[in-house]
Design a protein around this motif. Structure first.
Motif, PDB file in Angstrom:
ATOM      1  N   UNK A 218      55.607  47.213 136.760  1.00  0.00           N
ATOM      2  CA  UNK A 218      55.056  46.590 137.968  1.00  0.00           C
ATOM      3  C   UNK A 218      54.738  45.118 137.727  1.00  0.00           C
ATOM      4  N   UNK A 219      54.133  44.812 136.573  1.00  0.00           N
ATOM      5  CA  UNK A 219      53.764  43.427 136.249  1.00  0.00           C
ATOM      6  C   UNK A 219      54.999  42.533 136.224  1.00  0.00           C
ATOM      7  N   UNK A 220      56.070  43.014 135.635  1.00  0.00           N
ATOM      8  CA  UNK A 220      57.284  42.203 135.524  1.00  0.00           C
ATOM      9  C   UNK A 220      57.950  41.973 136.884  1.00  0.00           C
TER      10      UNK A 220
ATOM     11  N   UNK B 256      50.278  39.541 140.577  1.00  0.00           N
ATOM     12  CA  UNK B 256      49.697  40.413 141.596  1.00  0.00           C
ATOM     13  C   UNK B 256      48.729  41.448 141.005  1.00  0.00           C
ATOM     14  N   UNK B 257      48.964  41.838 139.779  1.00  0.00           N
ATOM     15  CA  UNK B 257      48.091  42.829 139.150  1.00  0.00           C
ATOM     16  C   UNK B 257      46.763  42.174 138.784  1.00  0.00           C
ATOM     17  N   UNK B 258      45.665  42.695 139.318  1.00  0.00           N
ATOM     18  CA  UNK B 258      44.331  42.140 139.066  1.00  0.00           C
ATOM     19  C   UNK B 258      43.719  42.827 137.842  1.00  0.00           C
ATOM     20  N   UNK B 259      43.417  42.025 136.830  1.00  0.00           N
ATOM     21  CA  UNK B 259      42.876  42.549 135.578  1.00  0.00           C
ATOM     22  C   UNK B 259      41.436  42.091 135.406  1.00  0.00           C
ATOM     23  N   UNK B 260      40.524  43.028 135.270  1.00  0.00           N
ATOM     24  CA  UNK B 260      39.122  42.707 135.064  1.00  0.00           C
ATOM     25  C   UNK B 260      38.743  42.838 133.603  1.00  0.00           C
ATOM     26  N   UNK B 261      37.897  41.922 133.123  1.00  0.00           N
ATOM     27  CA  UNK B 261      37.407  41.954 131.742  1.00  0.00           C
ATOM     28  C   UNK B 261      36.189  41.045 131.657  1.00  0.00           C
ATOM     29  N   UNK B 262      35.615  40.943 130.448  1.00  0.00           N
ATOM     30  CA  UNK B 262      34.486  40.054 130.229  1.00  0.00           C
ATOM     31  C   UNK B 262      34.879  38.611 130.459  1.00  0.00           C
ATOM     32  N   UNK B 263      33.925  37.711 130.346  1.00  0.00           N
ATOM     33  CA  UNK B 263      34.129  36.317 130.732  1.00  0.00           C
ATOM     34  C   UNK B 263      35.252  35.632 129.961  1.00  0.00           C
TER      35      UNK B 263
ATOM     36  N   UNK C 272      49.639  40.130 128.158  1.00  0.00           N
ATOM     37  CA  UNK C 272      50.486  39.444 129.124  1.00  0.00           C
ATOM     38  C   UNK C 272      51.657  38.739 128.437  1.00  0.00           C
ATOM     39  N   UNK C 273      51.348  38.020 127.358  1.00  0.00           N
ATOM     40  CA  UNK C 273      52.400  37.311 126.612  1.00  0.00           C
ATOM     41  C   UNK C 273      53.355  38.283 125.938  1.00  0.00           C
ATOM     42  N   UNK C 274      52.780  39.368 125.378  1.00  0.00           N
ATOM     43  CA  UNK C 274      53.597  40.317 124.633  1.00  0.00           C
ATOM     44  C   UNK C 274      54.599  41.069 125.477  1.00  0.00           C
ATOM     45  N   UNK C 275      54.267  41.308 126.754  1.00  0.00           N
ATOM     46  CA  UNK C 275      55.195  42.039 127.631  1.00  0.00           C
ATOM     47  C   UNK C 275      56.058  41.084 128.453  1.00  0.00           C
ATOM     48  N   UNK C 276      55.768  39.779 128.336  1.00  0.00           N
ATOM     49  CA  UNK C 276      56.559  38.797 129.089  1.00  0.00           C
ATOM     50  C   UNK C 276      56.293  38.834 130.577  1.00  0.00           C
ATOM     51  N   UNK C 277      55.044  39.069 130.959  1.00  0.00           N
ATOM     52  CA  UNK C 277      54.671  39.121 132.372  1.00  0.00           C
ATOM     53  C   UNK C 277      53.510  38.198 132.686  1.00  0.00           C
ATOM     54  N   UNK C 278      53.114  38.169 133.959  1.00  0.00           N
ATOM     55  CA  UNK C 278      51.989  37.345 134.397  1.00  0.00           C
ATOM     56  C   UNK C 278      51.031  38.192 135.226  1.00  0.00           C
ATOM     57  N   UNK C 279      49.740  38.133 134.864  1.00  0.00           N
ATOM     58  CA  UNK C 279      48.731  38.928 135.562  1.00  0.00           C
ATOM     59  C   UNK C 279      47.640  38.005 136.107  1.00  0.00           C
ATOM     60  N   UNK C 280      46.877  38.517 137.053  1.00  0.00           N
ATOM     61  CA  UNK C 280      45.786  37.768 137.667  1.00  0.00           C
ATOM     62  C   UNK C 280      44.474  38.174 136.995  1.00  0.00           C
ATOM     63  N   UNK C 281      43.987  37.334 136.066  1.00  0.00           N
ATOM     64  CA  UNK C 281      42.776  37.658 135.312  1.00  0.00           C
ATOM     65  C   UNK C 281      41.539  37.309 136.129  1.00  0.00           C
TER      66      UNK C 281
ATOM     67  N   UNK D 107      38.161  46.848 143.167  1.00  0.00           N
ATOM     68  CA  UNK D 107      38.106  45.386 143.217  1.00  0.00           C
ATOM     69  C   UNK D 107      39.158  44.779 142.290  1.00  0.00           C
ATOM     70  N   UNK D 108      39.458  45.471 141.169  1.00  0.00           N
ATOM     71  CA  UNK D 108      40.552  45.096 140.279  1.00  0.00           C
ATOM     72  C   UNK D 108      41.426  46.325 140.052  1.00  0.00           C
ATOM     73  N   UNK D 109      42.644  46.093 139.600  1.00  0.00           N
ATOM     74  CA  UNK D 109      43.592  47.192 139.391  1.00  0.00           C
ATOM     75  C   UNK D 109      43.505  47.791 137.993  1.00  0.00           C
ATOM     76  N   UNK D 110      43.144  46.941 137.027  1.00  0.00           N
ATOM     77  CA  UNK D 110      43.138  47.334 135.617  1.00  0.00           C
ATOM     78  C   UNK D 110      41.897  46.748 134.959  1.00  0.00           C
TER      79      UNK D 110
END
Length: 337
Positions: free
Chosen positions: A144-146, A151-158, A171-180, A197-200
């Motif tokens: 999906x990311x590729x 478009x994929x919303x990724x939630x994490x710490x600051x 993101x770099x390892x799979x060659x994709x772009x995510x929305x952090x 609110x986020x997908x992942x």
């Protein structure tokens, strides 16, 4: 005569100051201690600090009050408050490996060697989605990311946290772009995943433990070289599925607290003794086992060396991933070996 009087006065003042420090050290602790946790309530750093200080309080003979000061960049709000306190042993700074990126992320101007560290435990990061997510495997998510950049919303710490670095490296390892999307702490990002609110979400196994076992989270992959088992759930290794991730991963946690370097040695030794006793206590061992933490129990040179290595690794990894605001070289942070 005046010069001799001045010298004598300075000498007397120095002796008096030294005596006062010695007396204060001998009486320590004579009042409650405050532990300023740099991340939000409910996250791994917060809970580890509460469990650890509750155990240490019994050995120190005083209360240790935990307060949360999240915010800023890489927990810089709490770092600044802890660093601004007197070096008298009455302020701990509850932190994690994620704080070491504060300088390169523009959060503050100091290196992390202004503190002495007490490292409690570590737990690996895991990529998870809510039970209602369309994704059931890491392969489905990557596909999906590729096909859907940013478009994929990724939630994490600051920004600059371990979880952020893991998101960037993934993101770099799979060659994709995510929305952090950054949050003040792990608990906030996990709640965001539960609410949609986020997908992942990317946080530690320890922090997601109950959500995984309850079925509220589907754990798609750990960011470790081997699979990881949580209860009846075996989580596959993301590094095995995508070997390119090994360029920057895995990176381990280091959760605990710190004291200002200038704190008198006698006081730090008393804290170290209480810390070592707490690490051997049943409450710490049971908590670690039940929540999938590895007890490290490091302090002194060993703990300081670990944090120095992490500062180097985090800072240069963020710089290479084009996420850092300040060049680590300008701060005197050496490249990782």
């Amino acid at each position: 005569m005046k010069r001799r009087t001045l010298i004598a006065g300075l000498a007397l003042a120095a002796v008096t100051l030294t005596s006062n420090v010695t007396i204060a050290s001998e009486r320590y602790p004579s009042r409650n201690i405050t532990d300023v946790v740099t991340w939000s309530a409910g996250g791994g750093t917060d809970v580890i600090n509460r469990v650890t200080t509750a155990s240490m309080a019994k050995y120190l003979g005083t209360n240790i009050n935990v307060i949360n000061k999240p915010g800023g960049v890489s927990g810089s709000v709490g770092l600044l408050e802890g660093y601004g306190a007197k070096p008298d042993g009455y302020t701990f700074i509850g932190l994690s490996e994620s704080n070491v990126a504060a300088a390169v992320m523009g959060g503050w101007d100091n290196r992390m060697d202004v503190f002495d560290y007490f490292i409690v435990a570590s737990s690996p990061d895991v990529i998870s989605v809510s039970k209602n997510s369309e994704f059931n495997t890491i392969e489905e998510l990557v596909d999906y990311v590729k096909k859907n950049p940013n478009k994929l919303r990724v939630g994490a710490g600051s920004a600059g946290s371990l979880h952020h670095i893991n998101a960037l490296a993934f993101e770099k390892g799979i060659g994709g772009e995510m929305n952090f999307i950054p949050y003040p702490g792990s608990s906030r990002s996990q709640n965001a995943a539960l609410s949609g609110e986020v997908d992942v979400v990317i946080t530690s196994v320890a922090e997601q433990n109950q959500l995984i076992q309850s079925g509220d989270f589907k754990a798609l992959a750990t960011l470790t070289e081997e699979p990881f088992t949580v209860g009846d759930v075996t989580i596959p290794s993301g590094l095995q599925a995508y070997p390119a991730l090994k360029k920057h991963l895995p990176i381990s946690q280091a959760i605990g607290f710190a004291m200002k370097k200038e704190t008198p040695r006698e006081i730090k030794m008393k804290v170290a003794k209480a810390f070592a006793s707490a690490m051997e206590s049943d409450e710490i061992k049971n908590y670690a086992r039940e929540n999938h933490y590895q007890i490290l129990g490091e302090f002194g040179k060993t703990a300081n060396a670990r944090m120095a290595r992490l500062e180097s690794l985090f800072s240069w990894t963020l710089w290479e991933l084009e996420a850092a605001k300040v060049n680590p070289e300008s701060l005197g942070i050496p490249r990782p070996e």
